[in-house]
Enzyme design. Structure first.
Site, PDB file in Angstrom:
ATOM      1  N   GLY A 239       0.754  -1.242   0.000  1.00 27.31           N
ATOM      2  CA  GLY A 239       0.000   0.000   0.000  1.00 27.31           C
ATOM      3  C   GLY A 239       0.785   1.292   0.000  1.00 27.31           C
ATOM      4  N   GLU A 275       3.870  -6.695   1.696  1.00 29.44           N
ATOM      5  CA  GLU A 275       3.426  -7.075   0.340  1.00 29.44           C
ATOM      6  C   GLU A 275       3.374  -5.863  -0.580  1.00 29.44           C
ATOM      7  OE1 GLU A 275      -0.508  -8.462   1.176  1.00 29.44           O
ATOM      8  OE2 GLU A 275       0.144 -10.332   2.103  1.00 29.44           O
ATOM      9  N   GLY A 277       3.503  -3.732  -3.901  1.00 30.70           N
ATOM     10  CA  GLY A 277       3.399  -3.981  -5.338  1.00 30.70           C
ATOM     11  C   GLY A 277       3.781  -2.721  -6.084  1.00 30.70           C
ATOM     12  N   ARG A 314      -5.870   3.001 -15.886  1.00 35.94           N
ATOM     13  CA  ARG A 314      -5.903   3.741 -14.620  1.00 35.94           C
ATOM     14  C   ARG A 314      -6.549   5.142 -14.721  1.00 35.94           C
ATOM     15  NH1 ARG A 314      -2.350   5.042 -11.676  1.00 35.94           N
ATOM     16  NH2 ARG A 314      -3.311   4.310  -9.770  1.00 35.94           N
ATOM     17  N   CYS A 346     -13.327   3.804 -29.041  1.00 38.17           N
ATOM     18  CA  CYS A 346     -14.574   4.489 -29.348  1.00 38.17           C
ATOM     19  C   CYS A 346     -15.407   4.785 -28.116  1.00 38.17           C
ATOM     20  CB  CYS A 346     -15.379   3.646 -30.321  1.00 38.17           C
ATOM     21  SG  CYS A 346     -14.402   3.300 -31.759  1.00 38.17           S
ATOM     22  N   GLU A 347     -14.878   5.472 -27.160  1.00 39.66           N
ATOM     23  CA  GLU A 347     -15.689   6.029 -26.092  1.00 39.66           C
ATOM     24  C   GLU A 347     -14.953   7.189 -25.454  1.00 39.66           C
ATOM     25  OE1 GLU A 347     -16.058   3.483 -22.482  1.00 39.66           O
ATOM     26  OE2 GLU A 347     -15.659   1.855 -23.885  1.00 39.66           O
ATOM     27  N   TYR A 375       0.109  -1.980 -12.266  1.00 40.15           N
ATOM     28  CA  TYR A 375      -1.307  -1.929 -12.647  1.00 40.15           C
ATOM     29  C   TYR A 375      -1.482  -1.328 -14.042  1.00 40.15           C
ATOM     30  CZ  TYR A 375      -1.430  -2.833  -7.658  1.00 40.15           C
ATOM     31  OH  TYR A 375      -1.199  -3.378  -6.417  1.00 40.15           O
TER      32      TYR A 375
END
Ligand code: LLP
Length: 421
Positions: A239, A275, A277, A314, A346-347, A375
């Protein structure tokens, strides 16, 4: 700190020019720096010096085999959250005794896979899961080492979609119920309780929420020991946030985080697991894209890139900011101009940034998204039948494609036609 710097007017990854990689593999692509991955892993490892510990890289952040092998070679353990991640860790040569299994919905098949293949511990998140793991372990004639993930009801002060430590979140068991749950666990013959697990969220930019959570874990450790449980291991989750902008953001350093762990939990004599990441992989990766068009709208300029939301989700998903820089270094004093930076999907959600000030760029120029190592590739998809983009690993002056771009045929041939068609 990372190893993506301008040199002689061009952006480099370590000793390799980004433009040289683009010429060979095409755009868009992800590129990672071995030196940055190594440095970030070591920062955590050294921050816990003096305490028995294992840094279990949360491979959900970036799980390419080459990245896992790089980290495993430095002594990393792995935090996995699915049978697929477990298989990836084993394939990268990580021994079972260095793999922890987290996640709120482990299936019996996943439990079997890890018990047979070898596991350091399961971080159990609920009583039904505890019952299932006990049954699977008994069926295999083994004993599963466990911690219980507690939910300390702490506000991680991060984006709502990545906060996990409040009572309204789906994660862990309420800390107030922990003593009862541990008492029950102790009666189950297929389980061996060894510790406590906590993880309160991701991209934390202050230490205070960690302090609150870890103090609660410390108190719980003492209470559980008084109840007769052997608590020898504390898994403190991941985190710790990273700077996504080069300017004013300065999240706490791993050394400060390590010092906090020692201060709040050092007296307990437990083995510590963490942990991380994002902090390991985030600033160790760029996404490199090419400008397809510069399009003038009514009141703005659109920079249309060949990278899109399916390659880096993201910004669309968390309103996340990524610095976007030209690969050719702008001359000093170059005036910045505002762009809406978008992909070709297309958005309208396929927007990376609005009104972003950048040095002027033109059709065909390369631009790089910073802080895209975590990520990024792992959350990409083939939406709009856009191939998953290649991943490249740099090591000093060498680079290698560590996941090639699939061809259209490879993508299409994954579909199968039912016989009635
Ligand atoms: N441990 C557990 C149990 C986790 O759920 C996570 C992340 C980590 C460790 C690693 O957290 P880190 O050190 O990377 O913050 N896709 C989101 C982030 C989701 C994080 C999920 N859990 C994003 O792009 O921001």
């Amino acid at each position: 700190m990372d190893h993506f710097l301008y040199r002689d007017g061009a952006l480099y990854a370590e000793d390799v020019a980004i433009a040289d990689i683009a010429a060979e593999v095409g755009t868009p692509f992800y590129v990672y720096s071995t030196a940055t991955l190594t440095r970030h892993f070591r920062l955590f490892d050294e921050a816990l010096d003096g305490m028995p510990h294992l840094v279990c890289y949360a491979m959900k952040a970036a799980s390419n085999q080459a990245i896992l092998k790089t980290l495993a070679g430095l002594g990393a353990g792995m935090d996995v959250v699915s049978g697929g991640e477990y298989a990836r860790a084993i394939a990268a040569g990580v021994p079972g005794e260095r793999i922890v299994f987290s996640g709120v919905g482990k299936t019996r098949d996943e439990m079997r896979q890890a018990l047979i293949g070898g596991i350091r511990q399961f971080n159990v998140e609920s009583e039904p899961e505890m019952a299932a793991l006990n049954a699977v372990a008994l069926e295999l004639g083994t004993v599963a080492p466990i911690t219980v993930r507690v939910n300390p009801d702490v506000d991680a002060k991060t984006h709502a979609k990545i906060a996990t430590g409040k009572s309204e979140n789906k994660f862990g068991i309420p800390i107030a119920r922990a003593r009862d749950v541990y008492a029950h666990a102790a009666t189950l013959k297929g389980l061996k309780v060894i510790g406590i697990d906590v993880h309160i969220g991701s991209q934390l930019t202050e230490l205070e929420p960690f302090r609150l959570a870890y103090e609660k874990v410390g108190e719980l450790t003492e209470a559980l020991r008084a109840d007769g449980h052997e608590i020898t291991r504390l898994d403190l989750g991941g985190g710790l946030g990273i700077p996504y902008t080069r300017s004013n953001e300065a999240p706490p350093l791993p050394t400060e985080y390590g010092a906090l762990i020692k201060e709040t939990l050092g007296h307990l004599g437990c083995e510590i697991e963490i942990e991380p990441g994002r902090l390991v992989a985030g600033n160790a990766g760029l996404m490199v894209t090419k400008v397809i068009y510069v399009k003038s709208g009514e009141d703005r300029q659109f920079l249309i890139l060949d990278g899109a939301m399916n390659d880096l989700i993201r910004p669309a998903m968390y309103e996340a900011h990524h610095d976007i820089v030209p690969v050719i270094e702008p001359a000093p004093g170059t005036e910045q101009t505002p762009y809406d930076i978008v992909g070709p999907v297309c958005e309208s959600g396929d927007t990376f940034a609005k009104g972003r000030l950048m040095p002027p760029v033109s059709e065909g120029d390369l631009v790089a998204f910073r802080s895209a190592g975590a990520y990024g590739a792992v959350m990409s998809s083939e939406y709009n039948t856009r191939p998953l983009i290649p991943e490249v690993l740099v090591h000093e002056h060498q680079f290698a494609v560590i996941r090639p771009r699939p061809t259209f045929d490879e993508m299409i041939n994954r579909d199968t036609i039912p016989e009635w068609l």
